[in-house]
Design an enzyme around this catalytic site. Structure first.
Site, PDB file in Angstrom:
ATOM      1  N   ASN A 242       0.758  -0.960  -0.036  1.00 22.60           N
ATOM      2  CA  ASN A 242      -0.184   0.206   0.393  1.00 22.60           C
ATOM      3  C   ASN A 242       0.817   1.937  -0.128  1.00 22.60           C
ATOM      4  O   ASN A 242       0.299   1.989   0.113  1.00 22.60           O
ATOM      5  CB  ASN A 242      -0.832  -0.104   1.487  1.00 22.60           C
ATOM      6  CG  ASN A 242      -2.383  -0.535   1.462  1.00 22.60           C
ATOM      7  OD1 ASN A 242      -2.381  -1.104   0.283  1.00 22.60           O
ATOM      8  ND2 ASN A 242      -2.683  -1.306   1.914  1.00 22.60           N
ATOM      9  N   HIS A 244       3.646   2.269   1.743  1.00 19.42           N
ATOM     10  CA  HIS A 244       3.317   3.185   3.189  1.00 19.42           C
ATOM     11  C   HIS A 244       4.233   1.944   4.490  1.00 19.42           C
ATOM     12  O   HIS A 244       4.337   0.878   3.814  1.00 19.42           O
ATOM     13  CB  HIS A 244       2.540   3.781   4.169  1.00 19.42           C
ATOM     14  CG  HIS A 244       1.680   2.838   4.591  1.00 19.42           C
ATOM     15  ND1 HIS A 244      -0.227   3.045   4.209  1.00 19.42           N
ATOM     16  CD2 HIS A 244       1.111   1.656   4.284  1.00 19.42           C
ATOM     17  CE1 HIS A 244      -1.206   2.078   5.066  1.00 19.42           C
ATOM     18  NE2 HIS A 244       0.019   1.264   4.703  1.00 19.42           N
ATOM     19  N   CYS A 279       3.484   7.003   7.113  1.00 18.12           N
ATOM     20  CA  CYS A 279       5.279   7.149   7.364  1.00 18.12           C
ATOM     21  C   CYS A 279       5.628   6.741   5.625  1.00 18.12           C
ATOM     22  O   CYS A 279       5.544   5.399   5.333  1.00 18.12           O
ATOM     23  CB  CYS A 279       6.124   6.525   7.958  1.00 18.12           C
ATOM     24  SG  CYS A 279       7.754   6.652   8.505  1.00 18.12           S
TER      25      CYS A 279
END
Length: 338
Positions: A242, A244, A279
């Site tokens: 995804n 991240h 992040c």
């Protein structure tokens, strides 16, 4: 039992077995050994292979999968790490969706979610560990889902010793839906709910009185002077499908600031993670840990006994100090034989 667990057996070159012998496996020589293919033992062997891959139990409400603890999944004390357990939980959850027949082309997304460019993101997870499995042990993991409020989903897990059926770990988590392109949270569309509802099971893995529902407060600069580690940089391999940072990667960064004597002499028996924001690989992080309580004394064998140590943790972006993950961990003295 060994015949069911192993598809191949190794025999010495002077073996008189009537089975056909081969000197290589996938084109590679086996050092002075022959690999002899063992015949399938019928339904029992097929059932074992199926259980390794995962299968539905209890009327397709619960998905079960078996794992063996391998040498690269243990820590210095030869037991599975918290990161290993988290990886198992994530793998079982993804296989649950895939095996359900409603999986789309996303990372754990359903068909209707994929059509709408939606993905799942976990907002909170709590793991309680009664004991850690050792190298070579086999465990079985059960997972199931249920609604969590109007726009969330709860996923629970139970980990057992595969042979004794002793429950050794319990976990619960909350998930919400995010738009893959805008990265904004979304309500669960009615079409997605229709896919999920047939799999909902009203059952909890972590008892209400043992669930960590306390707020995880943000650590202030005044509190962070004791233990802080800066310059933590995500690598390419830390990213998931995804785009991240994989949730499991945060655990290693959190433990960077736990005192080494705690890692050596204590077991983490509970971990609660609250994910605040994404992040990316371009971000630099800071890891912060502070002790919150210290209670050493008599304890029983229940999972909700008072911890010997408790810590509060935070991962934040190094540039603007926005928190990415908040966490709380509890620790107990390691048993002498462990």
């Amino acid at each position: 039992m060994l015949n069911n667990k192993r598809r191949f057996s190794l025999m010495t070159t002077n073996s008189h077995s009537s089975s056909q012998k081969v000197g290589t496996i996938n084109g590679t020589k086996v050092n002075e050994m022959h690999a002899v293919e063992a015949p399938l033992s019928g339904a029992a062997d097929e059932a074992f292979v199926t259980s390794l891959r995962g299968r539905f139990v209890e009327g397709r409400f619960v998905y079960r999968q078996i794992f063996a603890i391998r040498s690269y999944e243990i820590g210095p004390d030869k037991t599975a790490t918290m990161e290993t357990l988290m990886n198992f939980l994530q793998e079982t959850a993804l296989n649950h969706v895939t095996s359900s027949g409603i999986g789309g082309d996303g990372f754990g997304a359903t068909r209707e979610m994929s059509l709408r460019k939606l993905i799942w993101v976990v907002t909170r997870i709590q793991v309680q560990v009664q004991r850690y499995s050792r190298w070579g042990d086999e465990i079985e993991i059960d997972t199931w889902v249920d609604a969590a409020g109007k726009n969330g989903m709860r996923r629970d897990w139970i980990i057992r010793d595969h042979y004794t059926k002793e429950i050794i770990t319990r976990a619960t988590s909350t998930w919400v839906i995010m738009n893959r392109e805008t990265r904004r949270l979304s309500k669960i569309p009615g079409e997605v709910k229709k896919e999920l509802v047939p799999f909902y099971l009203n059952r909890i893995a972590v008892a209400s009185e043992e669930k960590d529902c306390e707020k995880l407060d943000k650590l202030t600069d005044d509190e962070t002077s004791e233990r802080i580690r800066s310059g933590l940089a995500p690598r390419w391999n830390d990213m998931d499908a995804n785009q991240h940072v994989n949730n499991v990667k945060y655990i290693g960064w959190i433990l960077e600031t736990v005192p080494i004597e705690v890692l050596e002499d204590f077991n983490m028996t509970s971990m609660t993670l609250e994910f605040r924001r994404e992040c990316r690989q371009s971000n630099l992080l800071e890891s912060i840990t502070i002790p919150t309580t210290r209670v050493i004394g008599e304890s029983n064998n229940s999972i909700n006994r008072k911890p010997h140590l408790q810590y509060t943790h935070m991962l934040r972006l190094q540039d603007d100090r926005i928190d990415v993950v908040r966490a709380r961990t509890e620790w107990h003295f390691k048993q002498k034989l462990q």
